[in-house]
Design a protein around this motif. Structure first.
Motif, PDB file in Angstrom:
ATOM      1  N   TYR A  38       0.840  -1.207   0.000  1.00 44.44           N
ATOM      2  CA  TYR A  38       0.000   0.000   0.000  1.00 44.44           C
ATOM      3  C   TYR A  38       0.874   1.255   0.000  1.00 44.44           C
ATOM      4  O   TYR A  38       0.616   2.202  -0.752  1.00 44.44           O
ATOM      5  CB  TYR A  38      -0.904  -0.032   1.227  1.00 44.44           C
ATOM      6  N   ASN A  42       1.229   3.880  -3.175  1.00 47.06           N
ATOM      7  CA  ASN A  42       0.800   5.272  -3.018  1.00 47.06           C
ATOM      8  C   ASN A  42       1.954   6.249  -3.217  1.00 47.06           C
ATOM      9  O   ASN A  42       1.844   7.217  -3.975  1.00 47.06           O
ATOM     10  CB  ASN A  42       0.177   5.467  -1.637  1.00 47.06           C
ATOM     11  N   ASN A  46       2.587   9.293  -5.991  1.00 44.06           N
ATOM     12  CA  ASN A  46       2.248  10.639  -5.530  1.00 44.06           C
ATOM     13  C   ASN A  46       3.397  11.430  -4.923  1.00 44.06           C
ATOM     14  O   ASN A  46       3.292  12.648  -4.774  1.00 44.06           O
ATOM     15  CB  ASN A  46       1.119  10.564  -4.497  1.00 44.06           C
ATOM     16  N   TYR A 104      -5.336   5.315   7.224  1.00 44.71           N
ATOM     17  CA  TYR A 104      -5.102   5.442   5.790  1.00 44.71           C
ATOM     18  C   TYR A 104      -6.275   4.948   4.945  1.00 44.71           C
ATOM     19  O   TYR A 104      -6.678   5.623   3.992  1.00 44.71           O
ATOM     20  CB  TYR A 104      -3.823   4.702   5.383  1.00 44.71           C
ATOM     21  N   GLU A 108      -8.306   7.487   2.508  1.00 40.70           N
ATOM     22  CA  GLU A 108      -8.296   7.273   1.055  1.00 40.70           C
ATOM     23  C   GLU A 108      -9.717   7.271   0.502  1.00 40.70           C
ATOM     24  O   GLU A 108      -9.987   7.842  -0.563  1.00 40.70           O
ATOM     25  CB  GLU A 108      -7.601   5.966   0.704  1.00 40.70           C
ATOM     26  N   GLN A 113      -6.162   9.464  -2.749  1.00 43.12           N
ATOM     27  CA  GLN A 113      -4.786   9.019  -2.530  1.00 43.12           C
ATOM     28  C   GLN A 113      -3.823  10.160  -2.241  1.00 43.12           C
ATOM     29  O   GLN A 113      -2.877  10.009  -1.464  1.00 43.12           O
ATOM     30  CB  GLN A 113      -4.291   8.213  -3.737  1.00 43.12           C
ATOM     31  N   GLU A 114      -4.030  11.313  -2.874  1.00 48.32           N
ATOM     32  CA  GLU A 114      -3.091  12.421  -2.680  1.00 48.32           C
ATOM     33  C   GLU A 114      -3.074  12.875  -1.223  1.00 48.32           C
ATOM     34  O   GLU A 114      -2.016  13.190  -0.667  1.00 48.32           O
ATOM     35  CB  GLU A 114      -3.468  13.590  -3.588  1.00 48.32           C
ATOM     36  N   THR A 117      -1.030  10.521   0.879  1.00 48.72           N
ATOM     37  CA  THR A 117       0.402  10.786   0.771  1.00 48.72           C
ATOM     38  C   THR A 117       0.829  11.854   1.770  1.00 48.72           C
ATOM     39  O   THR A 117       1.857  11.724   2.443  1.00 48.72           O
ATOM     40  CB  THR A 117       0.766  11.255  -0.651  1.00 48.72           C
ATOM     41  N   SER A 179      -0.865  -2.755  -6.868  1.00 47.32           N
ATOM     42  CA  SER A 179      -2.217  -2.210  -6.750  1.00 47.32           C
ATOM     43  C   SER A 179      -3.182  -3.236  -6.153  1.00 47.32           C
ATOM     44  O   SER A 179      -4.000  -2.904  -5.288  1.00 47.32           O
ATOM     45  CB  SER A 179      -2.716  -1.755  -8.117  1.00 47.32           C
TER      46      SER A 179
END
Length: 219
Positions: A38, A42, A46, A104, A108, A113-114, A117, A179
């Motif tokens: 994960y 990610n 990013n 997380y 998400e 996702q950003e 990060t 992924s």
């Protein structure tokens, strides 16, 4: 959706569909396989140079936050006047949030996702502290710095940041594998949460007044 997986884990434990030791297996797989995948998935996508410049201050804020919550945990653990074991556990509860298993995945789903990060960058000091100070608080002994650096979580962060900064284009089979493994993180972490809760009765979960105090302070 996440709550549904918690219910699944709760029923698996409460109905004894799988052995009690399955919790350790789920935890090991989540911590050492799906969570590192994960992180790499990610961060590699990013954590670019532009975003790192933008988010570098988050690491500093993460250090400030960690020191603050450690102080709060130390003070309140002494105020509650418990045994040393309970005091150390309370400090751990106050200071360390469950970013990986719960934070997380929820972030998400809500923010994308950003934002995850950014949270990973902010939580980096806590991630290292959990593997060192956290281990000492709960187990009574610390890990060497080398063992901390060789933990799957830290290695995954380093690999993910490196790939993202260099701009390495991963082959499609590798990207698909990462992924797929990353997508398993949310379900298995929620199932594990429900599985742990399934060990206790509702009375045991809700009758401890100290738990309400701790939860209120954390909020």
């Amino acid at each position: 959706m996440l709550f549904a997986f918690i219910v699944v884990g709760f029923l698996l434990r409460r109905k004894n569909f799988i052995p009690e030791t399955s919790g350790k297996t789920l935890s090991f797989i989540g911590t050492n396989v799906f969570f590192p995948a994960y992180l790499i998935n990610n961060l590699s996508a990013n954590c670019t140079r532009e975003k790192l410049k933008e988010d570098s201050t988050l690491v500093l804020w993460g250090i400030v936050f960690l020191i603050s919550v450690l102080l709060i945990g130390f003070i309140f653990s002494r105020v509650l006047k418990k045994t040393n074991i309970v005091k150390n556990t309370l400090i751990y509860i106050f200071a360390f949030s469950n970013y990986g298993y719960f934070g997380y995945p929820v972030m998400e789903k809500v923010f994308g996702q950003e934002f995850v990060t950014k949270t990973i960058m902010f939580a980096l000091p806590s991630t290292i502290a959990i593997a060192s100070l956290g281990y000492f608080l709960l187990m009574g002994k610390g890990k060497s710095f080398v063992k901390i650096l060789l933990s799957p979580t830290v290695i995954a962060i380093i690999i993910g940041v490196f790939i993202g900064l260099i701009g390495i284009k991963l082959p499609n089979p590798v990207k698909d594998c990462l992924s797929s493994a990353a997508n398993c993180m949310s379900p298995i972490s929620m199932i594990l949460t429900g599985f742990v809760l399934g060990k206790f009765t509702l009375g045991q979960l809700f009758k401890d007044s100290v738990s309400y105090l701790i939860s209120g302070i954390r909020l």
